[in-house]
Design a protein around this motif. Sequence first.
Motif, PDB file in Angstrom:
ATOM      1  N   ALA B 210       0.802  -1.177   0.048  1.00 42.41           N
ATOM      2  CA  ALA B 210       0.173   0.215   0.057  1.00 42.41           C
ATOM      3  C   ALA B 210       0.897   1.266  -0.018  1.00 42.41           C
ATOM      4  O   ALA B 210       0.719   2.367  -0.798  1.00 42.41           O
ATOM      5  CB  ALA B 210      -1.003  -0.012   1.157  1.00 42.41           C
ATOM      6  N   VAL B 213       2.506   1.714  -3.471  1.00 42.31           N
ATOM      7  CA  VAL B 213       1.593   2.561  -4.290  1.00 42.31           C
ATOM      8  C   VAL B 213       1.499   3.982  -4.037  1.00 42.31           C
ATOM      9  O   VAL B 213       1.475   4.990  -4.658  1.00 42.31           O
ATOM     10  CB  VAL B 213       0.106   2.079  -4.418  1.00 42.31           C
ATOM     11  CG1 VAL B 213      -0.768   2.848  -5.053  1.00 42.31           C
ATOM     12  CG2 VAL B 213       0.450   0.668  -5.059  1.00 42.31           C
ATOM     13  N   VAL B 216       4.459   5.831  -5.044  1.00 37.59           N
ATOM     14  CA  VAL B 216       4.526   5.958  -6.546  1.00 37.59           C
ATOM     15  C   VAL B 216       3.596   7.290  -6.878  1.00 37.59           C
ATOM     16  O   VAL B 216       3.822   7.956  -7.582  1.00 37.59           O
ATOM     17  CB  VAL B 216       3.925   4.656  -7.144  1.00 37.59           C
ATOM     18  CG1 VAL B 216       3.601   4.652  -8.385  1.00 37.59           C
ATOM     19  CG2 VAL B 216       5.226   3.416  -7.046  1.00 37.59           C
ATOM     20  N   LEU B 217       2.347   7.116  -6.225  1.00 32.46           N
ATOM     21  CA  LEU B 217       1.293   8.216  -6.798  1.00 32.46           C
ATOM     22  C   LEU B 217       2.082   9.734  -6.506  1.00 32.46           C
ATOM     23  O   LEU B 217       1.892  10.590  -7.369  1.00 32.46           O
ATOM     24  CB  LEU B 217       0.102   7.961  -6.054  1.00 32.46           C
ATOM     25  CG  LEU B 217      -0.827   6.807  -6.139  1.00 32.46           C
ATOM     26  CD1 LEU B 217      -1.932   6.768  -5.467  1.00 32.46           C
ATOM     27  CD2 LEU B 217      -0.886   6.405  -7.599  1.00 32.46           C
ATOM     28  N   PHE B 220       4.701  10.418  -8.769  1.00 32.19           N
ATOM     29  CA  PHE B 220       4.173  10.875 -10.280  1.00 32.19           C
ATOM     30  C   PHE B 220       3.651  12.214 -10.064  1.00 32.19           C
ATOM     31  O   PHE B 220       3.750  13.131 -10.923  1.00 32.19           O
ATOM     32  CB  PHE B 220       2.979   9.669 -10.562  1.00 32.19           C
ATOM     33  CG  PHE B 220       3.459   8.443 -10.888  1.00 32.19           C
ATOM     34  CD1 PHE B 220       4.940   8.282 -10.971  1.00 32.19           C
ATOM     35  CD2 PHE B 220       2.523   7.463 -11.506  1.00 32.19           C
ATOM     36  CE1 PHE B 220       5.355   6.928 -11.740  1.00 32.19           C
ATOM     37  CE2 PHE B 220       2.862   6.336 -12.115  1.00 32.19           C
ATOM     38  CZ  PHE B 220       4.526   6.097 -12.290  1.00 32.19           C
ATOM     39  N   ALA B 226       1.299  14.491 -12.366  1.00 39.33           N
ATOM     40  CA  ALA B 226      -0.041  13.723 -12.223  1.00 39.33           C
ATOM     41  C   ALA B 226      -0.657  14.559 -11.170  1.00 39.33           C
ATOM     42  O   ALA B 226      -0.402  15.623 -10.584  1.00 39.33           O
ATOM     43  CB  ALA B 226       0.298  12.397 -11.766  1.00 39.33           C
ATOM     44  N   ASN B 227      -1.998  14.155 -11.001  1.00 32.40           N
ATOM     45  CA  ASN B 227      -2.950  14.864 -10.249  1.00 32.40           C
ATOM     46  C   ASN B 227      -3.603  14.191  -9.314  1.00 32.40           C
ATOM     47  O   ASN B 227      -4.960  14.682  -8.617  1.00 32.40           O
ATOM     48  CB  ASN B 227      -4.080  15.433 -11.215  1.00 32.40           C
ATOM     49  CG  ASN B 227      -3.483  16.361 -12.219  1.00 32.40           C
ATOM     50  OD1 ASN B 227      -3.058  17.358 -12.119  1.00 32.40           O
ATOM     51  ND2 ASN B 227      -3.981  16.190 -13.591  1.00 32.40           N
ATOM     52  N   PHE B 228      -3.084  13.079  -8.699  1.00 33.92           N
ATOM     53  CA  PHE B 228      -3.632  12.200  -7.753  1.00 33.92           C
ATOM     54  C   PHE B 228      -3.979  13.248  -6.372  1.00 33.92           C
ATOM     55  O   PHE B 228      -5.046  12.859  -5.861  1.00 33.92           O
ATOM     56  CB  PHE B 228      -2.641  11.108  -7.193  1.00 33.92           C
ATOM     57  CG  PHE B 228      -2.593  10.155  -8.333  1.00 33.92           C
ATOM     58  CD1 PHE B 228      -3.583   9.092  -8.609  1.00 33.92           C
ATOM     59  CD2 PHE B 228      -1.263  10.149  -8.920  1.00 33.92           C
ATOM     60  CE1 PHE B 228      -3.238   8.377  -9.584  1.00 33.92           C
ATOM     61  CE2 PHE B 228      -1.397   9.180  -9.700  1.00 33.92           C
ATOM     62  CZ  PHE B 228      -2.275   8.311 -10.222  1.00 33.92           C
ATOM     63  N   GLY B 233      -6.321  19.779 -10.088  1.00 32.62           N
ATOM     64  CA  GLY B 233      -6.531  18.771 -11.120  1.00 32.62           C
ATOM     65  C   GLY B 233      -7.389  17.680 -11.027  1.00 32.62           C
ATOM     66  O   GLY B 233      -7.613  16.735 -11.750  1.00 32.62           O
ATOM     67  N   GLY B 234      -8.301  17.804  -9.928  1.00 35.38           N
ATOM     68  CA  GLY B 234      -9.425  16.743  -9.551  1.00 35.38           C
ATOM     69  C   GLY B 234      -8.897  15.818  -8.607  1.00 35.38           C
ATOM     70  O   GLY B 234      -9.937  15.118  -8.166  1.00 35.38           O
ATOM     71  N   GLY B 235      -7.625  16.272  -7.795  1.00 34.58           N
ATOM     72  CA  GLY B 235      -7.138  14.953  -7.098  1.00 34.58           C
ATOM     73  C   GLY B 235      -7.997  15.205  -5.584  1.00 34.58           C
ATOM     74  O   GLY B 235      -8.613  16.099  -5.422  1.00 34.58           O
ATOM     75  N   ASN B 236      -7.410  14.418  -4.815  1.00 40.40           N
ATOM     76  CA  ASN B 236      -8.113  14.589  -3.391  1.00 40.40           C
ATOM     77  C   ASN B 236      -7.209  14.216  -2.232  1.00 40.40           C
ATOM     78  O   ASN B 236      -6.248  13.033  -2.471  1.00 40.40           O
ATOM     79  CB  ASN B 236      -8.945  13.252  -3.461  1.00 40.40           C
ATOM     80  CG  ASN B 236      -9.663  13.306  -1.992  1.00 40.40           C
ATOM     81  OD1 ASN B 236      -9.517  13.977  -1.180  1.00 40.40           O
ATOM     82  ND2 ASN B 236     -10.874  12.436  -2.011  1.00 40.40           N
ATOM     83  N   LEU B 239      -6.927  11.203   0.212  1.00 39.42           N
ATOM     84  CA  LEU B 239      -6.735   9.694  -0.340  1.00 39.42           C
ATOM     85  C   LEU B 239      -5.283   9.366   0.134  1.00 39.42           C
ATOM     86  O   LEU B 239      -4.853   8.334   0.526  1.00 39.42           O
ATOM     87  CB  LEU B 239      -6.748  10.063  -1.986  1.00 39.42           C
ATOM     88  CG  LEU B 239      -6.429   8.498  -2.816  1.00 39.42           C
ATOM     89  CD1 LEU B 239      -7.712   7.508  -2.430  1.00 39.42           C
ATOM     90  CD2 LEU B 239      -6.546   8.790  -4.015  1.00 39.42           C
ATOM     91  N   ILE B 243      -4.362   6.129   2.122  1.00 38.12           N
ATOM     92  CA  ILE B 243      -3.385   5.071   1.683  1.00 38.12           C
ATOM     93  C   ILE B 243      -2.174   5.041   2.503  1.00 38.12           C
ATOM     94  O   ILE B 243      -1.656   4.038   2.907  1.00 38.12           O
ATOM     95  CB  ILE B 243      -2.679   5.544   0.294  1.00 38.12           C
ATOM     96  CG1 ILE B 243      -4.074   5.229  -0.903  1.00 38.12           C
ATOM     97  CG2 ILE B 243      -1.745   4.576  -0.059  1.00 38.12           C
ATOM     98  CD1 ILE B 243      -3.513   5.888  -2.066  1.00 38.12           C
TER      99      ILE B 243
END
Lengths: 208, 629
Positions: B210, B213, B216-217, B220, B226-228, B233-236, B239, B243
Amino acid sequence: MTTSHAEPVNDKLPHEPEKATLEGRNKLIAFWLFLGGETVLFGTLFATFLALRGQTNDGPTANELFHLPLVAAATFILLVSSLTSVFAIQAMHKGKRDALALWLGITVVLGIGFLALEIYEFYEYVKHKEFGMTTSAFSSAFYTLVGFHGAHVAFGIVWIGIIIGQLFKKGLTVVTAPKVYVSAMYWHFIDVVWVFIFTVVYLLGKVG
Amino acid sequence: MAHAHSVKRYRGLMDWITTVDHKKIAILYLVAGGFFFGIGGIEAILIRIQLMKPMNNFVSAQVFNELITMHGTTMIFLGVMPLIFAIMNAVVPLQIGARDVAFPFLNALGFWTFLFGGLLLNLSWVMGGAPDAGWTSYTPLSGSEYSGTHGVDFYTIGLQIAGLGTLIGGINFLATIITMRAPGMSYMRMPMFTWTTFITSAIILFAFPAITVGLVLLTFDRILGANFFDVAGGGNPVLWQHIFWIFGHPEVYILILPAFGIISEVIPTFSRKRLFGYSSMVFATILIAFLGFMVWAHHMFTTGLGNVANALFSISTMLIAVPTGIKIFNWLFTMWGGQIRFTAANLFAVGFVPTFVMGGVTGVMLASAPADFQFHDTYFVVAHFHYVIVGGLVLGLFSGLHYWWPKMFGRILSETLGKWTFWTFMIGFQLTFFVQHFLGLMGMQRRIVTYLPNQDFDLLNLVSSVGAFLMGVGVIMFLVNIVITMRKPAGAPNDPWEDGRTLEWSIPSPPPEYNFKQTPLVRGIDAYWKEKMAGHTEMTPAEPVGSIHMPSATPLPFVMSVGIFIAGLGLMFSKDEFGNAFMNVIFNNYIVVIIGLVITFGAMALRSLYDDHGWHIEPEDQDEKGART
């Protein structure tokens, strides 16, 4: 299989050569455990995807992007490759090295076919739909989940390829058999993950 | 057959780089973990100097953020976990009557990836700024917007590499314990430390992917855009917390269960009684591990999950007190009526019990969601988790190290210095953290670089800092003890405590390279004690004397880890502008990453092409004593 008639069968090999030695049994157990960890890895990626799949940030949505016939073709290819890896293990249990290598070879070719379709799909999205890693949270989650799976497929292709080489160099022995067996387990695992991706990412993306 | 091919034997430094012997890898883990523990301790002392008096400006706010981040990260991932792995590696194969772990090569690989991940993380101090977003690296604070240096990149990539080593180690111990137990050792005859290693490894297996990941997110987000976790960008951002804590809470049990295992070995030995309620101890351990995965959101009560979620996580958290209480009472009942000897190891074990209970009680207080809204992000939380991790795990580690030192090195640590270590460390610990409960209840926030005078924080902070120095003195005494002990000749008997109960005490100290000349036959719980009670001086063998197959030493795990290290550095700096055109070319085109991966995968391919047939130790060579040739 026409090759199987002429092929010499290794009769000295035990019925389940992958479990014949302590090293082999250790390898099998450790690999089951490793797949348990991989399940958590993909579970976390799926959870991330499900949390973010609606966050398209004015970019393309799943419904606009996905072209199901292409994905269905990729799915079919990958599922068949799982079947051919089963045939490979059956050949191994009969002690037939050449048939084993051939079925593994077919599995690898099918894996390459799947990967080619996936690369084509990604290329289309980036090139023509302006859907890249940075577009939205949905795009980041999509490329990360599906890309992780693709990387696993690529790793499996190289791995099984090396094992085919080992089979010709060292023969089918109690040393090589566990390697063949765990690589086939890995390939089935990749396949199962893809079934979930097909459902959660693509089918749900089309209807949800 | 046995001498079919010659064995390459390395000497000196190369011996340590190439070793695959679990006993030597244990020593490597001990040295490296001890080194990082020292760094983490120095960071703690610097934090306490800064907080010693109000409005202090000993360090800047930025450096303070880096210190608290690196103190937490270093202590947990690079200090105490490797020390746990050191004891596990030294003890578990011996306790189950095995000649090594299931995968000696992977064991070495796990150590080297941990070391290079840790080195990468700590390079951040000299390469442009350490991570500064807290050890939890909460987004968006850890995103590029608020954390512009490479600090968090060092965190994500360094921890990723180190975490790989932990996962490899976990799988290795699981396979070892499942397949390599001596004949007669059923699961319900396994020593408690082996049991807790087993369960801990299972938690590692299901928790570490877990965080893999999560890292990694975050990587990224920071490197690939990236937009996690980026709301724009819509991410949260929440979250990340989910995790992080679905890993992070089980991590607490990865840390504390081995300590439970150590205490469960030390207390029976020095009480001359078998462990009370063995089977309830086993099931309590399993239950704790299971519940550990069910409670992650109790770290997130104040993020607004809602009353239902808060209530459920509140209750599941409090449930953990039940199996933990079972363990506490079993230790007390083990001591009850026993012939207790207060050796240094046992002092730490007995000191562990009340201290850990206090940490547990404040844990139940924090588990109450409404109360947590008050305690959240105050020094009360800091006090709670230090009672659990220092008062629990670190006392357990000290106990285990004093207890198994003779088995690892053939030398008994000085009891006098050990008792001094205990008292200084214990008193220092209580001074440091007991008062922090009150600081927290009075409203002092954690992660704050300083505080105003005359808010009743002054005196208690001073007391806390003095306590921290005293703990430092305790650790130094332990180091002095090691130095003095290592200068003496190695002459410890097989069973230096004379009341050893488990298999490791039936073989020489330190054990020979192959551990057991003949695999022992296990006839009950506390196998060696059972034989002693039957009037035997050694174990009944389960096999005749014969040629023993050993794995070959190899530099490949080291080389693979160097490759991963290079690839990690390359990835981190792949977007940087360098003054030098050559550097720009090799970093910006991922050439450094590729070189690193080629080294790693090249070493993997070598490993795959050339089978390791190992070598044999013949019966006539099996009487040499000592793990080190």
